[in-house]
Scaffold this active site. Structure first.
Site, PDB file in Angstrom:
ATOM      1  CB  SER A   1      29.619  -8.888 -15.219  1.00  0.00           C
ATOM      2  OG  SER A   1      30.047 -10.211 -15.287  1.00  0.00           O
TER       3      SER A   1
ATOM      4  CB  SER B   1      27.929 -11.995 -17.172  1.00  0.00           C
ATOM      5  OG  SER B   1      27.553 -11.076 -16.149  1.00  0.00           O
TER       6      SER B   1
ATOM      7  CE  LYS C   1      24.110  -9.399 -16.529  1.00  0.00           C
ATOM      8  NZ  LYS C   1      25.370  -9.199 -15.767  1.00  0.00           N
TER       9      LYS C   1
HETATM   10  N1  GLN Z   1      33.531 -13.144 -15.246  1.00  0.00           N
HETATM   11  C1  GLN Z   1      33.383 -13.229 -13.814  1.00  0.00           C
HETATM   12  C2  GLN Z   1      32.807 -14.561 -13.450  1.00  0.00           C
HETATM   13  O1  GLN Z   1      32.575 -15.344 -14.303  1.00  0.00           O
HETATM   14  C3  GLN Z   1      32.555 -12.108 -13.321  1.00  0.00           C
HETATM   15  C4  GLN Z   1      31.118 -12.277 -13.550  1.00  0.00           C
HETATM   16  C5  GLN Z   1      30.309 -11.112 -13.079  1.00  0.00           C
HETATM   17  O2  GLN Z   1      30.841 -10.050 -12.768  1.00  0.00           O
HETATM   18  N2  GLN Z   1      29.021 -11.332 -12.995  1.00  0.00           N
HETATM   19  O3  GLN Z   1      32.578 -14.836 -12.321  1.00  0.00           O
END
Ligand code: GLN
Length: 477
Positions: free
Chosen positions: A181, A157, A82
């Site tokens: 995410s 994400s 990532k």
């Molecule tokens: N979707 C969540 C956020 O926007 C989690 C993001 C993540 O786990 N990096 O904060």
């Protein structure tokens, strides 16, 4: 079967038995990227040359017998990273224009451990900028598409990592899970995704989002591969003071023990209002299967579940505002006007909740409720061995559907943020498909356990996946 379709375990065996070379395996992945990345947008950077060089080196080592499986378990295996993990000499953007030209001079601990185990870094995957998001649409490098249906989001994400593994562009990929995410995109793309216990895996060299919630995980095609990777990435790191000194177990050991007699909790609060009925129906099937395999299902209560999202959206932006303060234009280029709307929103929210006069009312209060959420889990785990719940209240949604409504987007995390707030591990596992007029889309479940219970999560996940074989379904591109 094409080589890029193999699991890590299968590739390990094939390489060892000299049925194919690492160069052939790596080329098969690169070829798949070449064919489909323009449609799916899973990668921000593809390391074609470096990957092939590494593959040649791996082949040389194997031909000359200069390796031991125990020392180099991933020798010659192409993985994706990532793009919020620092990679020495390879651009690391966190999918934000702020870091567009940033080339780290060091590797994140996890990246270094994978390389030391022989893995080949095939490229850096797309994400929601700074890992803020649930759909993969909040990237300054364009949205990632779901390989199961290109009109739908892959979840975020870790969107690019999920899409890349699902589209057979690599054999596994790293991800970060601050509020879901890894688990959400795993669920949306029919993959296995692990969010380890807080402190199990080093955060060193990963672009920090919210430091008390960030967990470093990975996405794979099956549970065995997930255990193989955790064996390598977990354990104490002197560069991250929050990593645990606890010994790392051999995560593959208990995989095949089954679930007879195990107590599995079904948390009633996780069947939230507005949840897709088809997902509820699917879950019923899951519990029937688990019961048939010998587990005892108990309804449990996690009474503070409803407060979790509110707590998360105070704690997380507070920490984000502090972490993003380092991109002040002095250390990393001139970012002032390059932060996107979502990062600005979080910086503003976080600065507000931490400011004098509001700190007690918001941040401190949220931290107290966070403790209650953790205690809910402790009480539950006194009664059950693991908890099983859906990952998301909805199926993958259409690109653009929620992009203008941040609150609606935040609701995607309603069932995942609790594990991050409590610091417990969660394993997302494929749990079937739901057919609709637009084709069929995957659904995932998450298995939650006490801190450092990853071995048990793998055991439950493996038993379920081997019984149902949902994980074997691959998208037709
Ligand atoms: N979707 C969540 C956020 O926007 C989690 C993001 C993540 O786990 N990096 O904060």
């Amino acid at each position: 079967m094409e080589l890029n379709q193999l699991t890590i375990k299968e590739a390990q065996e094939g390489l060892r038995e000299k049925r194919f070379s690492s160069v052939e395996l790596t080329k098969a992945c690169l070829c798949q990227i070449e064919k489909f990345n323009s449609k799916i947008n899973a990668f921000i950077t593809v390391c074609e040359k470096k990957a092939l060089q590494q593959a040649m080196k791996a082949d040389w080592k194997m031909e000359n017998g200069k390796w031991k499986m125990e020392k180099l378990p991933l020798l010659g295996i192409p993985l994706a990273i990532k793009d919020n993990f620092c990679t020495k000499g390879i651009k690391t953007t966190a999918a934000s224009k702020v870091l567009e030209d940033y080339v780290p001079v060091y590797n994140a601990t996890v990246v270094q451990r994978l390389i030391d185990a022989g893995a080949i870094i095939i490229g850096k995957t797309n994400l929601d900028a700074w890992a803020h998001g649930s759909s993969g649409e909040n990237s300054d490098f364009g949205p990632t598409k779901n390989p199961w249906n290109l009109k739908f989001v892959p979840g975020g994400s870790s969107s690019g990592s999920a899409a890349a593994v699902s589209a057979q562009m690599c054999l596994g990929a790293t991800g970060t899970d601050t509020g879901g995410s890894v688990r959400l995109p795993a669920s949306f793309c029919n993959l296995v995704g692990l969010k380890p216990t807080y402190g199990r895996v080093s955060r060193y060299g990963v672009v920090a989002m919210a430091s008390s919630l960030d967990a470093i995980g990975h996405l794979t095609k099956d549970v065995t591969d997930s255990a193989i990777i955790l064996n390598i990435t977990s354990g104490k790191d002197i560069n991250d003071a929050t990593t645990s000194k606890r010994d790392v177990p051999e995560h593959l050991e208990n995989l095949k023990k089954g679930i007879k007699g195990l107590k599995i909790g079904l948390p009633k609060e996780y069947f939230v209002e507005g949840m897709d009925k088809r997902i509820v129906e699917r879950l019923k099937e899951v519990f029937k299967t688990l019961e048939r395999l010998g587990a005892e299902i108990l309804e449990i209560s996690l009474p503070h579940t409803n407060d979790a999202l509110a707590v998360y959206y105070i704690v997380q932006p507070s920490e984000v505002s502090s972490n993003l303060a380092r991109y002040d234009g002095i250390r990393y280029g001139f970012p002032r006007n390059k932060f996107g709307d979502e990062a600005r929103r979080r910086i503003m929210l976080g600065t507000f909740t931490l400011s004098t006069g509001y700190y007690e009312a918001y941040y401190l209060q949220a931290m107290k409720v966070r403790t209650l959420i953790k205690k809910d889990f402790e009480k539950a785990f006194a009664k059950v061995d693991v908890i099983i719940a859906p990952v998301s209240p909805t199926l993958p949604f259409r690109l653009g559907e929620k992009i203008d409504d941040p609150l609606e987007m935040y609701l995607s995390d309603i069932l995942t943020v609790t594990a991050n707030l409590a610091g417990i591990p969660g394993l997302a596992v494929p749990a079937g498909f739901i057919d609709s007029s637009t084709g069929s889309l995957p659904v995932g479940i998450q298995i939650l356990g006490q801190q450092f219970s990853e071995e048990l999560l793998f055991q439950v996940g493996y038993t379920y996946e081997q019984e149902t074989k949902w994980y074997q379904q691959r998208p037709k591109l």
